[in-house]
Design a protein around this motif. Structure first.
Motif, mmCIF file in Angstrom:
data_model
loop_
_atom_site.group_PDB
_atom_site.id
_atom_site.type_symbol
_atom_site.label_atom_id
_atom_site.label_comp_id
_atom_site.label_asym_id
_atom_site.label_seq_id
_atom_site.Cartn_x
_atom_site.Cartn_y
_atom_site.Cartn_z
ATOM 1 N N ILE A 56 0.843 -1.193 0.000
ATOM 2 C CA ILE A 56 0.000 0.000 0.000
ATOM 3 C C ILE A 56 0.882 1.248 0.000
ATOM 4 O O ILE A 56 1.800 1.369 0.819
ATOM 5 C CB ILE A 56 -0.920 0.033 1.233
ATOM 6 C CG1 ILE A 56 -1.701 -1.289 1.340
ATOM 7 C CG2 ILE A 56 -1.870 1.217 1.154
ATOM 8 C CD1 ILE A 56 -2.598 -1.557 0.153
ATOM 9 N N LYS A 108 0.748 5.534 0.067
ATOM 10 C CA LYS A 108 -0.123 6.650 0.423
ATOM 11 C C LYS A 108 0.622 7.967 0.267
ATOM 12 O O LYS A 108 1.784 8.077 0.681
ATOM 13 C CB LYS A 108 -0.605 6.510 1.869
ATOM 14 C CG LYS A 108 -1.566 7.619 2.315
ATOM 15 C CD LYS A 108 -2.037 7.394 3.739
ATOM 16 C CE LYS A 108 -2.988 8.491 4.179
ATOM 17 N NZ LYS A 108 -3.436 8.301 5.581
ATOM 18 N N THR A 146 -4.514 6.884 -1.642
ATOM 19 C CA THR A 146 -3.936 5.574 -1.344
ATOM 20 C C THR A 146 -3.964 4.709 -2.599
ATOM 21 O O THR A 146 -4.957 4.700 -3.345
ATOM 22 C CB THR A 146 -4.718 4.876 -0.208
ATOM 23 O OG1 THR A 146 -4.710 5.709 0.950
ATOM 24 C CG2 THR A 146 -4.089 3.538 0.131
#
Length: 235
Positions: A76, A78, A90
């Protein structure tokens, strides 16, 4: 795909000389700062060693480009932007490994034969790949699927067998694929399948031994005296 370049776009044009842009990364939770720009402090850094020399941030938009991406870069990402406004976005990134080319080998040195009065010799083959995950391995006859096997989430080796007749003129191929790409290995039957000894008349004839009786002979007897022998006189 592993080795490619990926750009994560912010889709904005950041105004203001005091803007702060910060990119974070994590396998599940983006809590590691990997790059940042602070215009007021004149800071433009890549903070994480694993991304050093592979990450570049656009100073105008804040978009992040990762070059030579690796499977370990999956996770992930961001971005947080602080300027005349605040923005955060994100991104979920999954990097697939580069697929290997399948390897075809002869499965056994023995010939198998079909039952019945007209037996047909067959060649047994094996198509294999190693250290793969989330892929499908398949045998094709022309464009028609013959058989396949799949693996998910695990990194293992896969093998898929195939039997063909020695005189088969069809085209066969072994294919590995995932959701993004594929690799193909074409089968050359004449290269992989040499006719086994004893399965053809020619082979049997080649093993036949010819036996001939040795010639007999009779020793020769001399009928005249040897020139070095002298006859006896006076007897």
């Amino acid at each position: 795909m592993e080795g490619d370049s990926v750009t994560l776009h912010t889709d904005t044009d950041i105004q203001g000389n005091d803007a702060v842009i910060e990119w974070m990364f994590g396998a599940e939770n983006p809590d590691i700062v990997i790059a940042e720009i602070n215009r007021a402090a004149n800071i433009n850094n890549v903070n994480n060693e694993r991304f050093r020399d592979r990450v570049k941030m656009d100073s105008k938009t804040g978009s992040l480009t990762i070059t030579n991406i690796r499977t370990t870069d999956s996770g992930i990402y961001k971005v947080e932007i602080f300027s005349t406004y605040s923005l955060d976005r994100t991104f979920s990134v999954t990097v697939c490994a580069l697929l290997p080319v399948p390897v075809i080998i002869r499965n056994t040195s023995q010939c198998s034969s079909s039952s019945g009065s007209s037996s047909v010799s067959k060649c047994s083959l094996l198509c294999s790949v190693v250290n793969v995950s989330d892929v499908t391995l398949s045998w094709y006859k022309g464009n028609s699927l013959i058989s396949n096997i799949s693996v998910f989430n695990l990194s293992i080796s896969l093998s898929l067998p195939l039997e063909v007749e020695y005189q088969d003129k069809n085209t066969y191929s072994c294919v590995i694929n995932n959701n993004i790409s594929n690799q193909t290995q074409h089968l050359n039957i004449s290269q992989f399948c040499q006719q086994c000894a004893g399965t053809s008349v020619a082979a049997r004839l080649a093993l036949t031994l010819t036996y001939r009786r040795p010639m007999s002979y009779t020793p020769l007897t001399l009928k005249r005296p040897h020139p070095l022998l002298k006859p006896e006189v006076g007897k």
